[in-house]
Design a protein around this motif. Sequence first.
Motif, PDB file in Angstrom:
ATOM      1  N   PHE A 194       5.013  50.961   2.097  1.00 34.53           N
ATOM      2  CA  PHE A 194       5.512  51.581   3.327  1.00 34.53           C
ATOM      3  C   PHE A 194       6.688  50.766   3.857  1.00 34.53           C
ATOM      4  O   PHE A 194       6.589  49.545   3.993  1.00 34.53           O
ATOM      5  CB  PHE A 194       4.400  51.635   4.379  1.00 34.53           C
ATOM      6  N   PRO A 195       7.807  51.422   4.184  1.00 35.30           N
ATOM      7  CA  PRO A 195       8.992  50.693   4.626  1.00 35.30           C
ATOM      8  C   PRO A 195       8.842  50.106   6.031  1.00 35.30           C
ATOM      9  O   PRO A 195       8.571  50.833   6.991  1.00 35.30           O
ATOM     10  CB  PRO A 195      10.092  51.760   4.616  1.00 35.30           C
ATOM     11  N   VAL A 196       9.019  48.801   6.134  1.00 29.49           N
ATOM     12  CA  VAL A 196       8.994  48.117   7.422  1.00 29.49           C
ATOM     13  C   VAL A 196      10.144  47.117   7.474  1.00 29.49           C
ATOM     14  O   VAL A 196      10.329  46.318   6.556  1.00 29.49           O
ATOM     15  CB  VAL A 196       7.656  47.370   7.662  1.00 29.49           C
ATOM     16  N   PHE A 197      10.898  47.182   8.555  1.00 28.62           N
ATOM     17  CA  PHE A 197      11.990  46.253   8.822  1.00 28.62           C
ATOM     18  C   PHE A 197      11.637  45.464  10.068  1.00 28.62           C
ATOM     19  O   PHE A 197      11.027  45.994  11.001  1.00 28.62           O
ATOM     20  CB  PHE A 197      13.299  47.005   9.086  1.00 28.62           C
ATOM     21  N   SER A 198      12.020  44.186  10.098  1.00 29.97           N
ATOM     22  CA  SER A 198      11.738  43.382  11.284  1.00 29.97           C
ATOM     23  C   SER A 198      12.680  42.187  11.342  1.00 29.97           C
ATOM     24  O   SER A 198      13.539  42.016  10.482  1.00 29.97           O
ATOM     25  CB  SER A 198      10.282  42.906  11.288  1.00 29.97           C
ATOM     26  N   LYS A 199      12.460  41.352  12.357  1.00 32.22           N
ATOM     27  CA  LYS A 199      13.239  40.123  12.473  1.00 32.22           C
ATOM     28  C   LYS A 199      12.530  38.932  11.853  1.00 32.22           C
ATOM     29  O   LYS A 199      13.089  37.848  11.752  1.00 32.22           O
ATOM     30  CB  LYS A 199      13.564  39.848  13.944  1.00 32.22           C
ATOM     31  N   GLY A 200      11.272  39.131  11.467  1.00 31.91           N
ATOM     32  CA  GLY A 200      10.528  38.039  10.863  1.00 31.91           C
ATOM     33  C   GLY A 200       9.054  38.370  10.779  1.00 31.91           C
ATOM     34  O   GLY A 200       8.623  39.492  11.060  1.00 31.91           O
ATOM     35  N   THR A 201       8.267  37.387  10.370  1.00 33.14           N
ATOM     36  CA  THR A 201       6.829  37.574  10.219  1.00 33.14           C
ATOM     37  C   THR A 201       6.065  36.609  11.114  1.00 33.14           C
ATOM     38  O   THR A 201       6.578  35.577  11.539  1.00 33.14           O
ATOM     39  CB  THR A 201       6.391  37.337   8.760  1.00 33.14           C
ATOM     40  N   GLY A 202       4.803  36.966  11.388  1.00 32.90           N
ATOM     41  CA  GLY A 202       3.917  36.117  12.174  1.00 32.90           C
ATOM     42  C   GLY A 202       2.506  36.233  11.633  1.00 32.90           C
ATOM     43  O   GLY A 202       2.286  36.813  10.571  1.00 32.90           O
ATOM     44  N   THR A 203       1.537  35.711  12.375  1.00 32.31           N
ATOM     45  CA  THR A 203       0.160  35.692  11.868  1.00 32.31           C
ATOM     46  C   THR A 203      -0.876  36.251  12.826  1.00 32.31           C
ATOM     47  O   THR A 203      -1.967  36.631  12.389  1.00 32.31           O
ATOM     48  CB  THR A 203      -0.254  34.250  11.519  1.00 32.31           C
ATOM     49  N   THR A 204      -0.597  36.303  14.107  1.00 33.25           N
ATOM     50  CA  THR A 204      -1.609  36.797  15.049  1.00 33.25           C
ATOM     51  C   THR A 204      -1.247  38.178  15.564  1.00 33.25           C
ATOM     52  O   THR A 204      -0.082  38.577  15.573  1.00 33.25           O
ATOM     53  CB  THR A 204      -1.775  35.859  16.262  1.00 33.25           C
ATOM     54  N   ALA A 205      -2.260  38.920  16.017  1.00 35.70           N
ATOM     55  CA  ALA A 205      -2.029  40.236  16.609  1.00 35.70           C
ATOM     56  C   ALA A 205      -1.360  40.082  17.972  1.00 35.70           C
ATOM     57  O   ALA A 205      -1.553  39.076  18.658  1.00 35.70           O
ATOM     58  CB  ALA A 205      -3.353  40.979  16.738  1.00 35.70           C
ATOM     59  N   GLY A 206      -0.602  41.091  18.348  1.00 36.47           N
ATOM     60  CA  GLY A 206       0.141  40.991  19.596  1.00 36.47           C
ATOM     61  C   GLY A 206      -0.635  41.365  20.832  1.00 36.47           C
ATOM     62  O   GLY A 206      -0.193  41.082  21.957  1.00 36.47           O
ATOM     63  N   ASN A 207      -1.842  41.979  20.676  1.00 34.94           N
ATOM     64  CA  ASN A 207      -2.514  42.519  21.856  1.00 34.94           C
ATOM     65  C   ASN A 207      -3.020  41.462  22.831  1.00 34.94           C
ATOM     66  O   ASN A 207      -3.404  41.787  23.953  1.00 34.94           O
ATOM     67  CB  ASN A 207      -3.657  43.462  21.453  1.00 34.94           C
TER      68      ASN A 207
ATOM     69  N   ILE B  62      10.235  49.774  17.350  1.00 29.93           N
ATOM     70  CA  ILE B  62       9.402  49.023  18.292  1.00 29.93           C
ATOM     71  C   ILE B  62      10.191  47.879  18.907  1.00 29.93           C
ATOM     72  O   ILE B  62      10.815  47.092  18.191  1.00 29.93           O
ATOM     73  CB  ILE B  62       8.156  48.460  17.581  1.00 29.93           C
ATOM     74  N   SER B  63      10.150  47.787  20.221  1.00 30.39           N
ATOM     75  CA  SER B  63      10.795  46.690  20.938  1.00 30.39           C
ATOM     76  C   SER B  63       9.725  45.725  21.440  1.00 30.39           C
ATOM     77  O   SER B  63       8.912  46.070  22.306  1.00 30.39           O
ATOM     78  CB  SER B  63      11.604  47.235  22.125  1.00 30.39           C
ATOM     79  N   GLN B  64       9.700  44.540  20.866  1.00 29.06           N
ATOM     80  CA  GLN B  64       8.734  43.506  21.242  1.00 29.06           C
ATOM     81  C   GLN B  64       9.302  42.667  22.380  1.00 29.06           C
ATOM     82  O   GLN B  64      10.473  42.288  22.341  1.00 29.06           O
ATOM     83  CB  GLN B  64       8.467  42.611  20.029  1.00 29.06           C
ATOM     84  N   PRO B  65       8.502  42.359  23.409  1.00 30.79           N
ATOM     85  CA  PRO B  65       9.034  41.569  24.523  1.00 30.79           C
ATOM     86  C   PRO B  65       9.349  40.133  24.114  1.00 30.79           C
ATOM     87  O   PRO B  65       8.752  39.598  23.188  1.00 30.79           O
ATOM     88  CB  PRO B  65       7.904  41.602  25.558  1.00 30.79           C
TER      89      PRO B  65
ATOM     90  N   PHE C  47       7.227  47.662  24.099  1.00 35.93           N
ATOM     91  CA  PHE C  47       6.112  46.793  24.471  1.00 35.93           C
ATOM     92  C   PHE C  47       6.478  46.000  25.727  1.00 35.93           C
ATOM     93  O   PHE C  47       7.659  45.766  26.005  1.00 35.93           O
ATOM     94  CB  PHE C  47       5.789  45.828  23.335  1.00 35.93           C
ATOM     95  N   ALA C  48       5.458  45.588  26.441  1.00 38.22           N
ATOM     96  CA  ALA C  48       5.647  44.772  27.641  1.00 38.22           C
ATOM     97  C   ALA C  48       4.701  43.572  27.581  1.00 38.22           C
ATOM     98  O   ALA C  48       3.647  43.640  26.935  1.00 38.22           O
ATOM     99  CB  ALA C  48       5.366  45.588  28.907  1.00 38.22           C
ATOM    100  N   PRO C  49       5.062  42.465  28.223  1.00 36.68           N
ATOM    101  CA  PRO C  49       4.164  41.306  28.245  1.00 36.68           C
ATOM    102  C   PRO C  49       2.857  41.641  28.968  1.00 36.68           C
ATOM    103  O   PRO C  49       2.857  42.386  29.947  1.00 36.68           O
ATOM    104  CB  PRO C  49       4.961  40.261  29.035  1.00 36.68           C
ATOM    105  N   LYS C  50       1.764  41.104  28.477  1.00 34.94           N
ATOM    106  CA  LYS C  50       0.463  41.380  29.095  1.00 34.94           C
ATOM    107  C   LYS C  50       0.428  40.925  30.544  1.00 34.94           C
ATOM    108  O   LYS C  50      -0.296  41.491  31.372  1.00 34.94           O
ATOM    109  CB  LYS C  50      -0.648  40.695  28.300  1.00 34.94           C
ATOM    110  N   ALA C  51       1.240  39.936  30.880  1.00 31.57           N
ATOM    111  CA  ALA C  51       1.270  39.423  32.254  1.00 31.57           C
ATOM    112  C   ALA C  51       1.977  40.366  33.223  1.00 31.57           C
ATOM    113  O   ALA C  51       1.872  40.202  34.440  1.00 31.57           O
ATOM    114  CB  ALA C  51       1.958  38.060  32.273  1.00 31.57           C
ATOM    115  N   ASP C  52       2.695  41.356  32.693  1.00 30.19           N
ATOM    116  CA  ASP C  52       3.425  42.296  33.551  1.00 30.19           C
ATOM    117  C   ASP C  52       2.471  43.374  34.054  1.00 30.19           C
ATOM    118  O   ASP C  52       2.208  44.368  33.375  1.00 30.19           O
ATOM    119  CB  ASP C  52       4.584  42.918  32.763  1.00 30.19           C
TER     120      ASP C  52
END
Length: 226
Positions: A132-145, A88-91, A61-66
């Motif tokens: 469904f198996p999902v691993f991450s560094k944490g949780t959030g509440t809003t969509a990333g788009n 998935i690599s989140q910016p 993923f890349a920041p929307k500002a990029d």
Amino acid sequence: MDSATQSIVERLQKWSSCDVSDGLSRLGHVHGGFLEGLVMYSPSFRAETTKIVGPVFTVKFAPKADKQAPKVEGNYIDQIPKGAVVFISQPTPHINACYGGLMSLRAKYLGAAGVIIDGFLRDLQEHRDLEFPVFSKGTGTTAGNSVCFASEINVPIKLQSTIQEATINPSDYIIADLNGVVCVPADLVEKVLEVIPDIVGADEKCANAIRNGVTVKEAFKTYRGK
């Protein structure tokens, strides 16, 4: 998935992430392939016997500002190969989620082995309801788009860490369970599969000896040679 890849996946399935990591360590691979900070959140939090094994399908993923970053044509989730582990690599900096329940719904339909997010997920209950198996560094509440987008697929990506240097390549293999996530470089996977049985066998002998009153020092010296 071709027959050679399927064979590797089936052989890796026999072992835990710790077993594989021990094998990589014996071969001198840094950190035993362990990727820090990534934790099982679904189908439960670090529990039960869930394990995912498969070839890596990377999503950067890349920041929307990029405005210079390329964009994936269509939706990346529709391009997942059957049996793949999606990484998935989140910016950064980005404190909210980049992956949600609808993505797991599609990933499961396509037969993905599981998803690992170097970042945050949302809709946790939806992933768990899907089992469904999902691993991450944490949780959030809003969509990333609103702040990021899928920029590239099947490219090398670096783990986002302040304490570890690690690169995940599309040709690599992932094994992940309640202990954590291990990345096996494609050029080491056959060698790892060769050394694991001896390591596990020695540990089983140590365990049996300890159950029968032998000290750890004596057991390790006898069966591990140290």
